[in-house]
Design a protein around this motif. Structure first.
Motif, mmCIF file in Angstrom:
data_model
loop_
_atom_site.group_PDB
_atom_site.id
_atom_site.type_symbol
_atom_site.label_atom_id
_atom_site.label_comp_id
_atom_site.label_asym_id
_atom_site.label_seq_id
_atom_site.Cartn_x
_atom_site.Cartn_y
_atom_site.Cartn_z
ATOM 1 N N UNK A 149 17.216 14.817 -20.372
ATOM 2 C CA UNK A 149 16.030 13.805 -20.838
ATOM 3 C C UNK A 149 15.437 13.314 -19.375
ATOM 4 N N UNK A 150 16.228 13.370 -18.428
ATOM 5 C CA UNK A 150 15.530 13.067 -17.031
ATOM 6 C C UNK A 150 14.960 14.236 -16.356
ATOM 7 N N UNK A 151 15.472 15.404 -16.906
ATOM 8 C CA UNK A 151 14.386 16.625 -16.433
ATOM 9 C C UNK A 151 13.198 16.717 -17.059
ATOM 10 N N UNK A 152 13.123 16.261 -18.195
ATOM 11 C CA UNK A 152 11.969 16.249 -19.090
ATOM 12 C C UNK A 152 11.037 15.348 -18.300
ATOM 13 N N UNK A 153 11.539 14.127 -18.145
ATOM 14 C CA UNK A 153 10.665 13.158 -17.438
ATOM 15 C C UNK A 153 10.317 13.869 -15.817
ATOM 16 N N UNK A 154 10.908 14.252 -15.389
ATOM 17 C CA UNK A 154 10.733 14.779 -14.077
ATOM 18 C C UNK A 154 9.414 15.797 -14.220
ATOM 19 N N UNK A 155 9.561 16.577 -15.166
ATOM 20 C CA UNK A 155 8.660 17.757 -15.401
ATOM 21 C C UNK A 155 7.240 16.954 -15.696
ATOM 22 N N UNK A 156 7.472 15.913 -16.519
ATOM 23 C CA UNK A 156 6.182 15.213 -16.958
ATOM 24 C C UNK A 156 5.564 14.626 -15.813
ATOM 25 N N UNK A 157 6.446 14.377 -14.973
ATOM 26 C CA UNK A 157 5.825 13.478 -13.608
ATOM 27 C C UNK A 157 5.216 14.446 -12.892
ATOM 28 N N UNK A 158 5.383 15.810 -13.013
ATOM 29 C CA UNK A 158 4.701 17.048 -11.964
ATOM 30 C C UNK A 158 5.669 16.931 -10.778
ATOM 31 N N UNK A 159 7.021 16.437 -10.877
ATOM 32 C CA UNK A 159 7.870 16.155 -9.613
ATOM 33 C C UNK A 159 7.257 15.226 -8.751
ATOM 34 N N UNK B 71 25.119 7.709 -13.652
ATOM 35 C CA UNK B 71 24.846 6.457 -14.226
ATOM 36 C C UNK B 71 23.466 6.649 -14.844
ATOM 37 N N UNK B 72 22.344 7.127 -13.892
ATOM 38 C CA UNK B 72 21.143 6.957 -14.462
ATOM 39 C C UNK B 72 20.860 7.972 -15.537
ATOM 40 N N UNK B 73 21.854 8.965 -15.544
ATOM 41 C CA UNK B 73 21.641 10.110 -16.967
ATOM 42 C C UNK B 73 22.429 9.170 -18.160
ATOM 43 N N UNK B 74 23.211 8.879 -17.877
ATOM 44 C CA UNK B 74 24.303 7.907 -19.115
ATOM 45 C C UNK B 74 23.212 6.747 -19.682
ATOM 46 N N UNK B 75 22.533 5.992 -18.586
ATOM 47 C CA UNK B 75 21.794 4.854 -19.194
ATOM 48 C C UNK B 75 20.526 5.485 -19.710
ATOM 49 N N UNK B 76 20.006 6.539 -19.433
ATOM 50 C CA UNK B 76 18.714 7.044 -19.885
ATOM 51 C C UNK B 76 19.081 7.560 -21.386
ATOM 52 N N UNK C 278 29.116 13.301 -23.291
ATOM 53 C CA UNK C 278 28.057 13.581 -24.211
ATOM 54 C C UNK C 278 26.576 12.872 -23.697
ATOM 55 N N UNK C 279 26.785 11.772 -23.157
ATOM 56 C CA UNK C 279 25.790 10.886 -22.800
ATOM 57 C C UNK C 279 24.927 11.586 -21.496
ATOM 58 N N UNK C 280 26.037 11.806 -20.572
ATOM 59 C CA UNK C 280 25.902 12.560 -19.315
ATOM 60 C C UNK C 280 25.021 13.789 -19.440
ATOM 61 N N UNK C 281 25.439 14.611 -20.384
ATOM 62 C CA UNK C 281 24.846 15.875 -20.648
ATOM 63 C C UNK C 281 23.179 15.695 -21.238
ATOM 64 N N UNK C 282 22.997 14.932 -22.224
ATOM 65 C CA UNK C 282 21.812 14.730 -22.880
ATOM 66 C C UNK C 282 21.003 13.798 -21.806
#
Length: 502
Positions: free
Chosen positions: A114-124, A39-44, A106-110
């Protein structure tokens, strides 16, 4: 667009991609259930101003629509969002179940990418990750509504607000915590069995916070109602005491500012709160009837009372020849009590200090009144501008909400409480929750403890949830603590400390 039965959606399989499954392993978000991350991924992904590219493949581990979207009204929201997204970019194409499956993938995949990019930006770091999502990525109008038309008149005074818990057992130094510091939530959870000192400590912290900030106080006693008899407390907080149901809460629970509030959203919140307050859970048909029966008055009327709600339900059931059911039985019980009277706007009500107790209320009426009050505060804060900051980044406090014996709210998994804890730090809200056990937080739909900046644990024999263990850096033993002594962590990432609270 093809009109398909929503039941078919609930029984259909949906999946992400194989690569998204692999990427998801890098996201250390602590979700035990797969659908939460989905759900978080699709919403993102839905928040992006473009249509998602086609996923390269499909995962071998699908979820049924009922599990992915929910089945208590949430599924309608998700399908509507996806259908709107599809029609925005393909207005003449047919929207089918197969197309919905493809869009989810498609939304789940993208979204995972995107969440992983945000996670890396937040330095975990989880707190920074949440801050990125809420403050920089959240594009939904509902939670980022315009401040135009707000009636807010109190923003608080910016400046540091330090709370003194007591003295450190090790060296006798003062145990202090900065409520409105940068980088963590201004919320407090106090836990401990009866007589351990949690309520006494919460009231002490509440008085300190009000004295330093000048903020209005809303103190809810969901237990026996003893706080209503504490005249010294009422005097110190300069608060009006309300004993529900002997005295009604003088608040327009369903207030709408026409410029920024949607009647359907207010009705949906009420339906969710009503459902969670009921002793026997209604089915989908009952919930649909509930919504249809009240739709017109929520659109057309102001200052809606419980009596008007009962009249609308009775009229609809009579017209549709629906037999009396649990919904009608519940509203018939509730109408006997004086729960609220819609005489004050939220701006008028939340500018003042209140001690509200429910000592003689039934469980259902207590839950509903508390749920509606929490929802009203959430909707009020959405309309408010952000609280001002001083030069050091200390945000002013607009409202102090304290809930004693908070288990009924925690156990109900009420979305309104989750919204208050997650979304309104920038609006100057501080929430204090007192309950008898860390177990009260276990199994919640939204992990409330992750939104807590200051955990305070007195004596209890209960087990400590995993999130609390992570906050303390160990599995603390609360059962050996003396009365008035607590364990806490005063700095994010700091060590556990033993404190003599009184």
């Amino acid at each position: 667009m093809t009109h398909f039965d929503i039941t078919k959606v609930l029984l259909t399989n949906f999946s992400g991609s194989k690569s998204a499954e692999e990427q998801a392993k890098e996201l250390k978000l602590g979700f035990a259930e797969k659908y939460k991350l989905a759900r978080l991924a699709i919403g993102r992904s839905l928040g992006e101003p473009s249509f998602p590219p086609t996923a390269p493949d499909a995962s071998k581990y699908p979820l049924k629509g009922q599990q992915l979207f929910g089945s208590n009204g949430e599924e309608l929201l998700w399908v509507s969002l996806l259908a709107t997204n599809f029609k925005t970019y393909s207005p003449k194409a047919e929207f089918t179940i197969e197309q919905l499956q493809s869009m989810v993938r498609d939304h789940w995949h993208r979204g995972i990418g995107l969440l992983l990019e945000d996670w890396h930006e937040a330095e975990g770091r989880f707190e920074k990750f949440v801050e990125i999502l809420v403050t920089r990525r959240a594009l939904l109008a509902e939670e980022n509504s315009s401040n135009e038309g707000t009636e807010d008149t109190w923003q608080g005074v910016a400046g540091s607000v330090w709370l003194t818990l007591g003295k450190l057992v090790d060296d006798g130094a003062e145990a202090r915590w900065l409520v409105n510091g940068k980088g963590y939530a201004p919320n407090i959870a106090l836990m401990g069995q009866a007589g351990s000192g949690k309520t006494h400590t919460m009231l002490k912290l509440l008085e300190q916070a009000q004295m330093q900030s000048g903020s209005p106080v809303i103190l809810l006693d969901l237990g026996k109602g003893d706080l209503a008899n504490n005249s010294m407390l009422a005097k110190q907080l300069n608060a009006t005491v309300l004993r529900v149901p002997e005295q009604a809460i003088p608040l327009d629970m369903f207030y709408r500012n026409e410029d920024v509030d949607n009647a359907a959203h207010v009705l949906q919140s009420f339906r969710d709160s009503f459902e969670r307050a009921m002793s026997s859970k209604p089915g989908p048909k009952q919930l649909d009837a509930f919504r249809e029966a009240l739709r017109s008055i929520f659109i057309s009327k102001e200052r809606i009372s419980l009596a008007q709600i009962k009249q609308a339900l009775d009229r609809y059931y009579s017209e549709k020849k629906i037999k009396t059911d649990a919904v009608i039985a519940t509203i018939n019980d509730l109408i006997q009590f004086n729960l609220f009277n819609p005489v004050q706007t939220p701006d008028e009500f939340f500018r003042n200090n209140w001690i509200i107790t429910f000592g003689n209320a039934t469980e259902t009426s207590k839950k509903l009144a508390a749920f509606l009050l929490v929802d009203a505060l959430h909707n009020y804060l959405k309309r408010c501008p952000e609280s001002p900051l001083d030069e050091y980044g200390h945000r002013s406090l607009r409202v102090l909400l304290a809930i004693d014996e908070a288990k009924p709210l925690l156990a109900a998994r009420h979305l309104g409480l989750s919204n208050l804890l997650r979304l309104h730090r920038s609006k100057g809200l501080c929430v204090m929750l007192a309950s008898q056990s860390p177990d009260d937080y276990e199994g919640a739909a939204d992990d409330y403890l992750e939104q807590i900046g200051l955990p305070v644990c007195f004596r209890t024999n209960a087990n400590s949830p995993k999130v609390l263990n992570n906050m303390f850096g160990s599995a603390p033993n609360f059962s050996a603590l003396d009365a008035g002594v607590c364990l806490s962590v005063l700095e994010a990432g700091g060590s556990m400390q033993k404190i003599k609270a009184y």
